[in-house]
Motif scaffolding. Sequence first.
Motif, PDB file in Angstrom:
ATOM      1  N   MET A  15     -67.293   7.712  75.493  1.00  0.00           N
ATOM      2  CA  MET A  15     -68.216   8.410  76.189  1.00  0.00           C
ATOM      3  C   MET A  15     -67.855  10.089  76.177  1.00  0.00           C
ATOM      4  O   MET A  15     -66.862  10.376  76.220  1.00  0.00           O
ATOM      5  N   LYS A  16     -68.908  10.704  76.184  1.00  0.00           N
ATOM      6  CA  LYS A  16     -68.798  12.145  76.415  1.00  0.00           C
ATOM      7  C   LYS A  16     -68.153  12.602  77.702  1.00  0.00           C
ATOM      8  O   LYS A  16     -68.556  11.919  78.611  1.00  0.00           O
ATOM      9  N   ILE A  17     -67.198  13.473  77.667  1.00  0.00           N
ATOM     10  CA  ILE A  17     -66.506  13.980  78.877  1.00  0.00           C
ATOM     11  C   ILE A  17     -67.566  14.293  79.846  1.00  0.00           C
ATOM     12  O   ILE A  17     -67.555  14.116  81.164  1.00  0.00           O
ATOM     13  N   LYS A  18     -68.657  14.922  79.440  1.00  0.00           N
ATOM     14  CA  LYS A  18     -69.637  15.738  80.454  1.00  0.00           C
ATOM     15  C   LYS A  18     -70.458  14.260  81.245  1.00  0.00           C
ATOM     16  O   LYS A  18     -70.675  14.523  82.328  1.00  0.00           O
ATOM     17  N   GLN A  19     -70.569  13.272  80.312  1.00  0.00           N
ATOM     18  CA  GLN A  19     -71.372  12.129  80.908  1.00  0.00           C
ATOM     19  C   GLN A  19     -70.361  11.518  81.896  1.00  0.00           C
ATOM     20  O   GLN A  19     -70.430  11.078  83.227  1.00  0.00           O
ATOM     21  N   TYR A  20     -69.126  11.398  81.641  1.00  0.00           N
ATOM     22  CA  TYR A  20     -68.023  10.606  82.505  1.00  0.00           C
ATOM     23  C   TYR A  20     -67.755  11.539  83.904  1.00  0.00           C
ATOM     24  O   TYR A  20     -67.613  11.015  85.018  1.00  0.00           O
ATOM     25  N   ARG A  21     -67.851  12.978  83.702  1.00  0.00           N
ATOM     26  CA  ARG A  21     -67.956  13.774  84.938  1.00  0.00           C
ATOM     27  C   ARG A  21     -69.043  13.442  85.746  1.00  0.00           C
ATOM     28  O   ARG A  21     -68.564  13.274  87.153  1.00  0.00           O
ATOM     29  N   THR A  22     -70.099  13.224  85.346  1.00  0.00           N
ATOM     30  CA  THR A  22     -71.369  12.875  86.371  1.00  0.00           C
ATOM     31  C   THR A  22     -71.011  11.376  86.998  1.00  0.00           C
ATOM     32  O   THR A  22     -71.124  11.428  88.335  1.00  0.00           O
ATOM     33  N   GLN A  23     -70.477  10.623  86.259  1.00  0.00           N
ATOM     34  CA  GLN A  23     -69.982   9.263  87.113  1.00  0.00           C
ATOM     35  C   GLN A  23     -69.041   9.413  87.958  1.00  0.00           C
ATOM     36  O   GLN A  23     -68.907   8.664  89.043  1.00  0.00           O
ATOM     37  N   PHE A  24     -67.896  10.035  87.545  1.00  0.00           N
ATOM     38  CA  PHE A  24     -66.854  10.567  88.402  1.00  0.00           C
ATOM     39  C   PHE A  24     -67.194  10.904  89.811  1.00  0.00           C
ATOM     40  O   PHE A  24     -66.788  10.604  90.860  1.00  0.00           O
ATOM     41  N   ILE A  25     -67.846  11.867  89.793  1.00  0.00           N
ATOM     42  CA  ILE A  25     -68.110  12.595  90.873  1.00  0.00           C
ATOM     43  C   ILE A  25     -69.416  11.853  91.749  1.00  0.00           C
ATOM     44  O   ILE A  25     -69.044  11.572  93.178  1.00  0.00           O
ATOM     45  N   LYS A  26     -70.022  10.853  91.078  1.00  0.00           N
ATOM     46  CA  LYS A  26     -70.933   9.825  91.950  1.00  0.00           C
ATOM     47  C   LYS A  26     -69.942   8.754  92.548  1.00  0.00           C
ATOM     48  O   LYS A  26     -70.513   8.501  93.491  1.00  0.00           O
ATOM     49  N   GLU A  27     -69.054   8.279  91.773  1.00  0.00           N
ATOM     50  CA  GLU A  27     -68.447   7.331  92.540  1.00  0.00           C
ATOM     51  C   GLU A  27     -67.343   7.748  93.512  1.00  0.00           C
ATOM     52  O   GLU A  27     -67.079   6.950  94.533  1.00  0.00           O
ATOM     53  N   LEU A  28     -67.240   9.133  93.528  1.00  0.00           N
ATOM     54  CA  LEU A  28     -66.147   9.714  94.750  1.00  0.00           C
ATOM     55  C   LEU A  28     -67.164  10.086  95.818  1.00  0.00           C
ATOM     56  O   LEU A  28     -66.662  10.704  96.932  1.00  0.00           O
ATOM     57  N   ALA A  29     -68.371  10.215  95.755  1.00  0.00           N
ATOM     58  CA  ALA A  29     -69.160  10.674  96.730  1.00  0.00           C
ATOM     59  C   ALA A  29     -69.419  10.182  97.969  1.00  0.00           C
ATOM     60  O   ALA A  29     -69.405  10.984  98.885  1.00  0.00           O
ATOM     61  N   PRO A  30     -69.026   8.964  98.127  1.00  0.00           N
ATOM     62  CA  PRO A  30     -68.947   8.267  99.613  1.00  0.00           C
ATOM     63  C   PRO A  30     -67.835   8.912 100.472  1.00  0.00           C
ATOM     64  O   PRO A  30     -67.698   8.991 101.555  1.00  0.00           O
ATOM     65  N   LEU A  31     -66.675   9.498  99.575  1.00  0.00           N
ATOM     66  CA  LEU A  31     -65.362  10.039 100.441  1.00  0.00           C
ATOM     67  C   LEU A  31     -65.400  11.440 100.253  1.00  0.00           C
ATOM     68  O   LEU A  31     -64.743  11.929 101.413  1.00  0.00           O
ATOM     69  N   TYR A  32     -65.939  12.286  99.282  1.00  0.00           N
ATOM     70  CA  TYR A  32     -65.731  13.488  99.265  1.00  0.00           C
ATOM     71  C   TYR A  32     -67.080  14.359  98.804  1.00  0.00           C
ATOM     72  O   TYR A  32     -67.906  13.763  98.059  1.00  0.00           O
ATOM     73  N   ASP A  33     -67.242  15.452  99.338  1.00  0.00           N
ATOM     74  CA  ASP A  33     -68.504  16.212  98.977  1.00  0.00           C
ATOM     75  C   ASP A  33     -68.544  16.424  97.555  1.00  0.00           C
ATOM     76  O   ASP A  33     -67.409  16.359  96.879  1.00  0.00           O
ATOM     77  N   ALA A  34     -69.528  16.873  96.915  1.00  0.00           N
ATOM     78  CA  ALA A  34     -69.658  17.045  95.445  1.00  0.00           C
ATOM     79  C   ALA A  34     -68.615  18.139  94.799  1.00  0.00           C
ATOM     80  O   ALA A  34     -68.145  18.177  93.874  1.00  0.00           O
ATOM     81  N   TYR A  35     -68.648  19.087  95.638  1.00  0.00           N
ATOM     82  CA  TYR A  35     -67.624  20.363  95.148  1.00  0.00           C
ATOM     83  C   TYR A  35     -66.375  19.890  95.227  1.00  0.00           C
ATOM     84  O   TYR A  35     -65.678  20.131  94.231  1.00  0.00           O
ATOM     85  N   GLU A  36     -65.774  19.112  96.162  1.00  0.00           N
ATOM     86  CA  GLU A  36     -64.498  18.813  96.122  1.00  0.00           C
ATOM     87  C   GLU A  36     -64.077  17.644  95.237  1.00  0.00           C
ATOM     88  O   GLU A  36     -63.201  17.645  94.324  1.00  0.00           O
ATOM     89  N   ALA A  37     -65.178  16.859  94.753  1.00  0.00           N
ATOM     90  CA  ALA A  37     -64.913  15.634  93.686  1.00  0.00           C
ATOM     91  C   ALA A  37     -65.082  16.397  92.301  1.00  0.00           C
ATOM     92  O   ALA A  37     -64.307  15.898  91.647  1.00  0.00           O
ATOM     93  N   GLU A  38     -65.657  17.282  92.345  1.00  0.00           N
ATOM     94  CA  GLU A  38     -65.863  18.232  90.979  1.00  0.00           C
ATOM     95  C   GLU A  38     -64.794  18.883  90.730  1.00  0.00           C
ATOM     96  O   GLU A  38     -64.142  19.069  89.658  1.00  0.00           O
ATOM     97  N   SER A  39     -64.151  19.356  91.897  1.00  0.00           N
ATOM     98  CA  SER A  39     -62.868  20.210  91.678  1.00  0.00           C
ATOM     99  C   SER A  39     -61.692  19.085  91.175  1.00  0.00           C
ATOM    100  O   SER A  39     -60.855  19.459  90.463  1.00  0.00           O
ATOM    101  N   PHE A  40     -61.665  17.898  91.546  1.00  0.00           N
ATOM    102  CA  PHE A  40     -60.714  16.910  91.428  1.00  0.00           C
ATOM    103  C   PHE A  40     -60.910  16.576  89.687  1.00  0.00           C
ATOM    104  O   PHE A  40     -59.710  16.711  89.255  1.00  0.00           O
ATOM    105  N   PHE A  41     -61.872  16.511  89.483  1.00  0.00           N
ATOM    106  CA  PHE A  41     -62.381  16.016  87.978  1.00  0.00           C
ATOM    107  C   PHE A  41     -61.586  17.337  86.953  1.00  0.00           C
ATOM    108  O   PHE A  41     -60.957  17.049  86.066  1.00  0.00           O
ATOM    109  N   TYR A  42     -61.974  18.676  87.468  1.00  0.00           N
ATOM    110  CA  TYR A  42     -61.468  19.542  86.600  1.00  0.00           C
ATOM    111  C   TYR A  42     -59.940  19.797  86.783  1.00  0.00           C
ATOM    112  O   TYR A  42     -59.229  20.333  85.941  1.00  0.00           O
ATOM    113  N   LEU A  43     -59.430  19.480  87.917  1.00  0.00           N
ATOM    114  CA  LEU A  43     -58.059  19.726  87.919  1.00  0.00           C
ATOM    115  C   LEU A  43     -57.359  18.413  86.957  1.00  0.00           C
ATOM    116  O   LEU A  43     -56.136  18.845  86.249  1.00  0.00           O
ATOM    117  N   ILE A  44     -57.770  17.419  87.113  1.00  0.00           N
ATOM    118  CA  ILE A  44     -57.238  16.313  86.191  1.00  0.00           C
ATOM    119  C   ILE A  44     -57.550  16.397  84.713  1.00  0.00           C
ATOM    120  O   ILE A  44     -56.611  16.574  83.799  1.00  0.00           O
TER     121      ILE A  44
END
Length: 285
Positions: free
Chosen positions: A1-30
């Motif tokens: 899978m392309k990283i950009k596609q996985y990024r969308t999935q990653f943020i979506k799965e964290l959405a119940p716990l974190y807002d989109a900005y925080e979830a996205e920041s986790f993605f880029y930190l990792i």
Amino acid sequence: MKIKQYRTQFIKELAPLYDAYEAESFFYLILENKHRLRQIDLALNHELFFSDEDFTVWNSLLKQLKNEVPIQYLLGKTSFYGLDFEVNEHVLIPRPETEELVEWIITENAPIDKTKKLKILDIGTGSGCIAISLAKNLPNADVYAIDVSKKALETAKRNALNNKVDVTFMFKNILDLEIMKYDYDIIVSNPPYIRNLEKEEIRKNVLDYEPHLALFVEDNDALIFYRKIASLAQKNLLKNGQLFFEINQYLGKETVELLEKMNFKNIELRKDIYDNNRMISASFK
């Protein structure tokens, strides 16, 4: 899978716990820590992809994030006052408010006369973030640090080595001390100060994963560490020495009154960036 596609999935799965900005920041930190890739790299190359091995690692990290394990523990490190620190389950994750306390001490004590030595003690050092940051930024200081946890001290020693500073670490229970071996120009502490009655305010990622020994005090004696440290400071602060505390935001008035009753002078209570009472400075002689 392309990283950009996985990024969308990653943020979506964290959405119940974190807002989109925080979830996205986790993605880029990792992404940066595991692959040395930055946000700009992904923006410039949409074809970057994850291998099967990468997926295994990322899905494990995502599962732990969904269980609210702090990302700093997952990465094994964090930044504090411009320095990198190892963190693990034996030490608290350094907070921005504590950076403000460090900034206050450095601003008050930046060496005008570089030949004048300072002796500093950090009580309850944990990861060593306060002691090491002070040693790094006050080159005229001899810095000492105490903790009751051997595992925390092991972590702090590695952090001092990695940040190329000399700090003398001591394994002691501050509540058992009647007087200390040395006298100090500065004594600083961010001791346990959260009352059990405040646990309902604490997020799961803190309550379930950070060391309770460094967080909580009994409701009926919430200032136990402040009283003990202030008592030691009466005996072990040098002339014109300073005492600095990070405090419970709800107990600013009570902490000031404690210091007044113990005959401390020049007491100053400061708010943090979130407008909470968070820091106190005082002198004794």
